[in-house]
Scaffold this active site. Structure first.
Site, short mmCIF file in Angstrom:
data_model
loop_
_atom_site.label_atom_id
_atom_site.label_comp_id
_atom_site.label_asym_id
_atom_site.label_seq_id
_atom_site.Cartn_x
_atom_site.Cartn_y
_atom_site.Cartn_z
N ARG A 247 62.05 -3.35 47.98
CA ARG A 247 61.93 -4.45 47.04
C ARG A 247 62.72 -4.21 45.77
O ARG A 247 62.71 -5.04 44.87
CB ARG A 247 60.45 -4.64 46.67
CG ARG A 247 59.78 -5.79 47.44
CD ARG A 247 58.32 -5.85 47.02
NE ARG A 247 57.73 -7.13 47.17
CZ ARG A 247 56.92 -7.46 48.18
NH1 ARG A 247 56.68 -6.62 49.17
NH2 ARG A 247 56.36 -8.66 48.22
N LYS B 89 57.00 -13.01 55.65
CA LYS B 89 57.35 -11.69 56.20
C LYS B 89 56.21 -11.14 57.05
O LYS B 89 56.43 -10.68 58.16
CB LYS B 89 57.68 -10.71 55.06
CG LYS B 89 58.83 -11.16 54.18
CD LYS B 89 59.14 -10.16 53.07
CE LYS B 89 58.04 -9.96 52.06
NZ LYS B 89 57.80 -11.11 51.15
P1 B4P Z 1 52.97 -14.23 54.44
O1 B4P Z 1 53.52 -13.96 55.78
O2 B4P Z 1 51.59 -13.70 54.13
O3 B4P Z 1 53.98 -13.83 53.27
P2 B4P Z 1 54.66 -12.47 52.78
O4 B4P Z 1 56.12 -12.78 52.66
O5 B4P Z 1 54.29 -11.32 53.67
O6 B4P Z 1 53.93 -12.28 51.35
P3 B4P Z 1 53.87 -11.27 50.17
O7 B4P Z 1 55.24 -11.06 49.59
O8 B4P Z 1 52.83 -11.86 49.28
O9 B4P Z 1 53.33 -9.89 50.59
P4 B4P Z 1 53.24 -8.37 50.29
O10 B4P Z 1 51.96 -8.03 50.89
O11 B4P Z 1 54.47 -7.71 50.81
O12 B4P Z 1 52.97 -15.83 54.25
C1 B4P Z 1 52.42 -16.43 53.07
C2 B4P Z 1 51.56 -17.63 53.46
O13 B4P Z 1 52.39 -18.65 54.05
C3 B4P Z 1 50.48 -17.30 54.51
O14 B4P Z 1 49.30 -17.96 54.15
C4 B4P Z 1 51.06 -17.84 55.83
O15 B4P Z 1 50.05 -18.28 56.70
C5 B4P Z 1 51.91 -19.02 55.34
N1 B4P Z 1 53.08 -19.25 56.19
C6 B4P Z 1 53.87 -18.30 56.77
N2 B4P Z 1 54.87 -18.88 57.48
C7 B4P Z 1 54.71 -20.23 57.31
C8 B4P Z 1 55.44 -21.37 57.78
N3 B4P Z 1 56.52 -21.26 58.57
N4 B4P Z 1 55.01 -22.60 57.40
C9 B4P Z 1 53.93 -22.75 56.60
N5 B4P Z 1 53.19 -21.70 56.13
C10 B4P Z 1 53.58 -20.45 56.47
O16 B4P Z 1 53.20 -8.03 48.68
C11 B4P Z 1 52.06 -8.05 47.85
C12 B4P Z 1 52.24 -7.23 46.56
O17 B4P Z 1 52.22 -5.81 46.87
C13 B4P Z 1 53.53 -7.39 45.77
O18 B4P Z 1 53.50 -8.49 44.88
C14 B4P Z 1 53.61 -6.06 45.00
O19 B4P Z 1 52.79 -6.03 43.85
C15 B4P Z 1 53.08 -5.05 46.00
N6 B4P Z 1 54.16 -4.45 46.81
C16 B4P Z 1 54.32 -4.61 48.15
N7 B4P Z 1 55.42 -3.94 48.58
C17 B4P Z 1 55.96 -3.36 47.47
C18 B4P Z 1 57.13 -2.57 47.26
N8 B4P Z 1 57.96 -2.25 48.27
N9 B4P Z 1 57.42 -2.15 45.99
C19 B4P Z 1 56.60 -2.46 44.97
N10 B4P Z 1 55.49 -3.21 45.10
C20 B4P Z 1 55.17 -3.67 46.33
#
Ligand code: B4P
Length: 190
Positions: free
Chosen positions: A89, A14
């Site tokens: 979420r 994301k």
């Molecule tokens: P990212 O792009 O970093 O993944 P994400 O989906 O944004 O991650 P996440 O769910 O952890 O984030 P958030 O900060 O929202 O990609 C992951 C990895 O994969 C990276 O290293 C990237 O380089 C790699 N990658 C991406 N695309 C790729 C591809 N095509 N091929 C190979 N590799 C690839 O959440 C963090 C925490 O914050 C939650 O657990 C929760 O505790 C809290 N939180 C956030 N929002 C919340 C909400 N609305 N309600 C309650 N808690 C919340």
């Protein structure tokens, strides 16, 4: 105004894809994960509270996150639209977002849901943990985050499916391939 939700499990890409989408479509990025990490790094009262949940792989309470979103919308009255990354979420967050946006007469236009297998999610998050040092990217916490996703977040997809706003996108492949699929869906509706 064009409002988009980028939906998917932890590690589905994301944050990665949002960076490309905001560039191309000039939307304002609202990432609850980034806002929370910023609060944590500044050791604000909100950040200290949120850290307790994040470090255990749990979601931060709805009322905290909904309040943050409401302020973010109020700070940006004149924009092309928003991309919501990592929010909503829970179904309660989705309902609250609908209420906030209905009040402004600018509903969600589309929800793009990234589909990635659990094996791939774990491997991405473990390698992100190794390079970023994020406290929620170790094997135990990742397992808890994925469990929390199935229990509380995946019902959000059904919520938007019921409103005919959900579009599923294959989230495996190169970042560019996935971005091309997302862009095609956005362009056809903008
Ligand atoms: P990212 O792009 O970093 O993944 P994400 O989906 O944004 O991650 P996440 O769910 O952890 O984030 P958030 O900060 O929202 O990609 C992951 C990895 O994969 C990276 O290293 C990237 O380089 C790699 N990658 C991406 N695309 C790729 C591809 N095509 N091929 C190979 N590799 C690839 O959440 C963090 C925490 O914050 C939650 O657990 C929760 O505790 C809290 N939180 C956030 N929002 C919340 C909400 N609305 N309600 C309650 N808690 C919340």
């Amino acid at each position: 105004m064009f409002n988009l939700v980028l939906f998917g499990p932890p590690g589905s890409g994301k944050g990665t894809q949002s960076a490309n989408i905001i560039d191309k479509f000039k939307l304002v990025h609202v990432s609850t994960g980034d806002i929370l990490r910023n609060e944590v790094s500044h050791e604000t009262p909100l950040g200290l509270e949120a850290k307790k949940y994040m470090d255990q792989g749990m979601l931060v309470p709805d009322e905290v996150v909904i309040g943050m979103i409401s302020s973010k919308l109020d700070e940006n009255p004149e924009v092309n639209g928003f991309i919501f990354d990592g929010f909503p979420r829970t179904v309660a967050q989705a309902e609250a977002l609908d209420n906030l946006l209905d009040f402004k007469n600018n509903p969600i236009n589309i929800v793009l849901s990234l589909l990635v297998t659990e094996e791939e999610l774990k491997s991405r998050l473990i390698s992100r943990g190794a390079s970023s040092g994020r406290s929620d990217d170790n094997e135990d916490v990742i397992t808890k985050r994925i469990k929390e996703y199935h229990a509380k977040t995946s019902p959000v997809a059904d919520y938007y499916k019921g409103k005919e706003k959900l579009v599923e996108i294959k989230g495996e492949g190169t970042v560019d391939e996935i971005f091309a699929s997302l862009s095609a869906e956005i362009s056809s509706r903008m």
